[in-house]
Design a protein around this motif. Structure first.
Motif, PDB file in Angstrom:
ATOM      1  N   ARG A  36      24.760  25.150  17.558  1.00  0.00           N
ATOM      2  CA  ARG A  36      24.201  23.878  17.114  1.00  0.00           C
ATOM      3  C   ARG A  36      25.324  22.957  16.674  1.00  0.00           C
ATOM      4  N   ILE A  37      25.210  21.704  17.090  1.00  0.00           N
ATOM      5  CA  ILE A  37      26.203  20.706  16.727  1.00  0.00           C
ATOM      6  C   ILE A  37      25.461  19.465  16.271  1.00  0.00           C
ATOM      7  N   ARG A  38      25.932  18.868  15.181  1.00  0.00           N
ATOM      8  CA  ARG A  38      25.360  17.599  14.739  1.00  0.00           C
ATOM      9  C   ARG A  38      26.431  16.827  13.986  1.00  0.00           C
ATOM     10  N   PRO A  39      26.447  15.505  14.158  1.00  0.00           N
ATOM     11  CA  PRO A  39      27.429  14.691  13.425  1.00  0.00           C
ATOM     12  C   PRO A  39      27.013  14.549  11.968  1.00  0.00           C
ATOM     13  N   ASP A  40      27.939  14.058  11.148  1.00  0.00           N
ATOM     14  CA  ASP A  40      27.615  13.829   9.742  1.00  0.00           C
ATOM     15  C   ASP A  40      26.748  12.583   9.597  1.00  0.00           C
ATOM     16  N   GLU A  41      26.465  12.179   8.366  1.00  0.00           N
ATOM     17  CA  GLU A  41      25.571  11.042   8.121  1.00  0.00           C
ATOM     18  C   GLU A  41      26.144   9.717   8.625  1.00  0.00           C
ATOM     19  N   ASN A  42      27.454   9.651   8.849  1.00  0.00           N
ATOM     20  CA  ASN A  42      28.080   8.436   9.377  1.00  0.00           C
ATOM     21  C   ASN A  42      28.178   8.444  10.904  1.00  0.00           C
ATOM     22  N   GLY A  43      27.683   9.495  11.556  1.00  0.00           N
ATOM     23  CA  GLY A  43      27.744   9.591  13.010  1.00  0.00           C
ATOM     24  C   GLY A  43      29.058  10.126  13.534  1.00  0.00           C
ATOM     25  N   VAL A  44      29.851  10.779  12.695  1.00  0.00           N
ATOM     26  CA  VAL A  44      31.158  11.296  13.090  1.00  0.00           C
ATOM     27  C   VAL A  44      31.085  12.820  13.194  1.00  0.00           C
ATOM     28  N   LEU A  45      31.494  13.344  14.323  1.00  0.00           N
ATOM     29  CA  LEU A  45      31.589  14.784  14.533  1.00  0.00           C
ATOM     30  C   LEU A  45      33.051  15.170  14.421  1.00  0.00           C
ATOM     31  N   ARG A  46      33.370  16.036  13.481  1.00  0.00           N
ATOM     32  CA  ARG A  46      34.756  16.442  13.226  1.00  0.00           C
ATOM     33  C   ARG A  46      34.965  17.858  13.766  1.00  0.00           C
TER      34      ARG A  46
END
Length: 168
Positions: free
Chosen positions: A102-112
């Motif tokens: 599973r992959i999801r970006p943070d609340e700002n839309g940034v995937l690190r």
């Protein structure tokens, strides 16, 4: 007719009385769905691991990143250069622990993400020689599904000494 019905009810009451208390019986409808409401979760006991300790360390440099279109989403293709030759088991891992697959970006839309791998065995030829940028570049890919893309604004891939940012 009524005496037959009363006889059957009396027999049923005697059978149930012989089974123990009605409150402990599996025939009690109040016990069918559990005695107390409990919140159920899929999170493992103790939470998700905060670090993956499998011996992989960040590669020295992230040299580039690009998007490749796929039917089921996009493929993130990342190239990097290790500090020495013969690094193996390379992968892109999320900086924030997430369930496997599973992959999801943070609340700002940034995937690190981090570009990691396992170094060669110490005291070998590969460990003693620096990597050649033309011959020893490593390429790793990660599929980002369509369900994640609407929330994704930017991907940041980091290595040991630098990071590369890629906007969607």
């Amino acid at each position: 007719m009524r005496s037959g019905t009363l006889g059957i009810l009396a027999c049923a009451a005697l059978v149930l009385a012989g089974c123990g208390r009605m409150g402990d019986s599996s025939w009690n409808p109040m016990r069918w769905f559990g005695s107390a409401p409990q919140t159920q979760t899929l999170e493992p006991e103790g939470g998700y691991p905060t670090t993956v300790n499998d011996g992989r360390v960040p590669l020295a440099h992230v040299t580039g990143a690009r998007w490749e279109p796929l039917y089921e989403g996009r493929m993130l293709v990342v190239t990097g250069l290790a500090a020495s030759k013969a690094w193996w088991d390379l992968a892109l891992v999320t900086e924030v622990p997430m369930p496997k697959g599973r992959i999801r970006p943070d609340e700002n839309g940034v995937l690190r993400l981090r570009l990691v791998g396992k170094p060669p065995q110490p005291d070998t030829f590969a460990a003693a020689n620096p990597a050649n940028p033309l011959a020893d570049a490593a390429t790793v890919a990660l599929v980002i599904p369509n369900a994640v893309l609407p929330d994704l604004r930017e991907v940041v891939i980091s290595g040991a000494s630098n990071s590369v940012s890629l906007r969607r």
